[in-house]
Design an enzyme around this catalytic site. Structure first.
Site, PDB file in Angstrom:
ATOM      1  N   ARG A   1      -3.417 -18.338 -11.200  1.00  0.00           N
ATOM      2  CA  ARG A   1      -2.237 -17.501 -10.979  1.00  0.00           C
ATOM      3  C   ARG A   1      -2.141 -16.388 -12.015  1.00  0.00           C
ATOM      4  O   ARG A   1      -1.686 -15.282 -11.720  1.00  0.00           O
ATOM      5  CB  ARG A   1      -0.964 -18.356 -10.993  1.00  0.00           C
TER       6      ARG A   1
ATOM      7  N   TYR B   1       8.769   2.450   5.786  1.00  0.00           N
ATOM      8  CA  TYR B   1       8.512   1.189   6.467  1.00  0.00           C
ATOM      9  C   TYR B   1       9.800   0.371   6.478  1.00  0.00           C
ATOM     10  O   TYR B   1      10.508   0.266   5.464  1.00  0.00           O
ATOM     11  CB  TYR B   1       7.400   0.453   5.732  1.00  0.00           C
TER      12      TYR B   1
ATOM     13  N   ASP C   1       3.958   5.154  -1.992  1.00  0.00           N
ATOM     14  CA  ASP C   1       3.185   4.250  -1.135  1.00  0.00           C
ATOM     15  C   ASP C   1       2.113   5.068  -0.420  1.00  0.00           C
ATOM     16  O   ASP C   1       2.418   5.965   0.362  1.00  0.00           O
ATOM     17  CB  ASP C   1       4.120   3.584  -0.122  1.00  0.00           C
TER      18      ASP C   1
ATOM     19  N   LYS D   1      -4.327  -2.840   5.161  1.00  0.00           N
ATOM     20  CA  LYS D   1      -4.481  -1.837   6.215  1.00  0.00           C
ATOM     21  C   LYS D   1      -5.814  -1.089   6.091  1.00  0.00           C
ATOM     22  O   LYS D   1      -6.863  -1.683   6.166  1.00  0.00           O
ATOM     23  CB  LYS D   1      -3.278  -0.888   6.177  1.00  0.00           C
TER      24      LYS D   1
END
Length: 393
Positions: free
Chosen positions: A56, A109, A180, A205
């Site tokens: 982690r 978005y 973004d 994406k």
């Protein structure tokens, strides 16, 4: 290894290599939760070297992907997250405190909008305005504004923001600019070079491009990313090793995939603009796009975005018939993959937003978002044309 009972040997034999195995042609996938040390002295040495201890906190595959993102986006450091929303949330929450204000583009978005509204419960407020109008941005700044947030190409209206101009406004007023870059990627533009402080990528994406993993990244200065990195470890929103490995593999072909997808989008946009059933096409390559000149000046020739949207008759039955009539194009709740997909923002990415907000963004029921893939452009044009015939009846 000395002789032990069966179950003990089964657990321990074969866990170590006994011959040199350094410098593999391809970076291995480090599917381990932790890395061993011999004793406390070795542990302290590992800490000093900033080596790998627990998955982690650090993992070699995330570290390698972080290096790649730093290079592509011209940043000093990156965090690699479980998805794009994890990257957005981590960055925003690491930079802001109760009483701070976000000034954001009104066309984002849908779940980014949801996030910004949700964190109002932590005392962080948001105002949405038109980032294509710098006067509007300037007018909505206030004393508590700490962060300006926009997308390079907006989802789903495909508007283009002047990143350099917005960065100048942000810095003149003591604010950070977070951008973004999902709809374009570093294959087309590098927001940090234009003055952004942090750039976000949903690597799920176009960057990965294969529609098979979730992954996200935030890249910027070491100072800002270190703040985000500390919070990311506590949040636990890190990318798993296999996703990071697959993402890095997919990114190796970005220079070949993405320019072709962008070229296909331009050809498709030009063809659909002439179709009688299409009321409007949103793509910056078109001369009638409101930010056409800006896009041409900001982006490399022929490399703006593989995303476009079209407006058709807002008739649910006809839209369903159109979707069912498409042969090679399919509906998908994602974008940026090898194959061309469509989405219906009113019932997907921006589902649940009040109608007045959708109207302010320009999102109507007839809006169809298109993520252009690598098919032959003529095949795509033919498929859309034959499916659009349902609107001519």
């Amino acid at each position: 290894m000395p002789a032990y009972h069966f179950e003990t040997e089964l657990l321990h034999v074969g866990t170590c290599l006994h011959a040199p195995a350094d410098s593999p042609e391809t970076l291995p996938v480090y599917m381990t939760t932790a890395f061993h040390v011999d004793d406390l002295d070795a542990l302290e040495e590992r800490y000093k070297a900033k080596g790998f201890c627990y998955n982690r906190s650090q993992n070699p595959n995330r570290a390698a992907l972080s290096d790649l993102m730093n290079h592509l986006e011209h940043g000093e450091d990156s965090i690699v997250c479980s998805c794009g929303m994890s990257a957005i949330t981590t960055v925003v929450m690491s930079l802001l405190r109760s009483g701070d204000h976000i000034l954001a583009d009104k066309t984002l978005y849908g779940e980014t909008i949801d996030l910004f509204r949700h964190i109002a419960s932590y005392g962080i407020t948001v105002t949405f305005t038109d980032f294509t109008d710098t006067a509007e941005v300037q007018a909505h700044l206030r004393d508590g504004t700490k962060l300006l947030y926009t997308e390079t190409i907006s989802n789903p209206m495909i508007t283009v923001v002047d990143i350099a101009a917005i960065a100048e406004i942000a810095h003149a007023n003591g604010c950070w600019l977070v951008v973004d870059n999902t709809f374009t990627s570093a294959a087309a533009i590098r927001p940090l070079d234009l003055g952004a402080d942090v750039v976000i990528n949903s690597l799920t994406k176009f960057s990965n491009g294969h529609s098979d993993i979730l992954c996200g990244a935030a890249t910027g200065s070491s100072e800002l990313i270190q703040k985000a990195k500390r919070l990311l470890v506590l949040f636990g929103g890190v990318a798993d090793p296999m996703s990071a490995w697959l993402c890095q593999r997919g990114m190796r072909t970005m220079p070949f995939r993405i320019p072709q997808q962008m070229q296909n989008a331009e050809m498709l946009a030009a063809a659909l603009e002439k179709h009688p059933a299409v009321k409007r096409v949103h793509h910056p390559s078109l001369a009638g796009h409101p930010q056409h000149d800006l896009a041409v000046s900001m982006y490399q020739a022929g490399r703006i975005t593989a995303m476009l949207s079209i407006e058709v008759e807002p008739d649910r039955e006809k839209i369903n018939a159109f979707m069912n009539r498409l042969k090679i194009v399919r509906y998908a709740m994602t974008l940026g993959g090898l194959r061309t997909t469509i989405a219906h923002p009113c019932t997907s990415s921006h589902w649940g937003l009040p109608q007045e907000e959708l109207d302010a963004m320009g999102i109507n029921f007839g809006l169809i978002r298109i993520s252009t893939g690598l098919e032959n452009a003529e095949d795509l044009i033919t498929d859309f044309k034959q499916a659009l015939a349902v609107f001519e009846k």
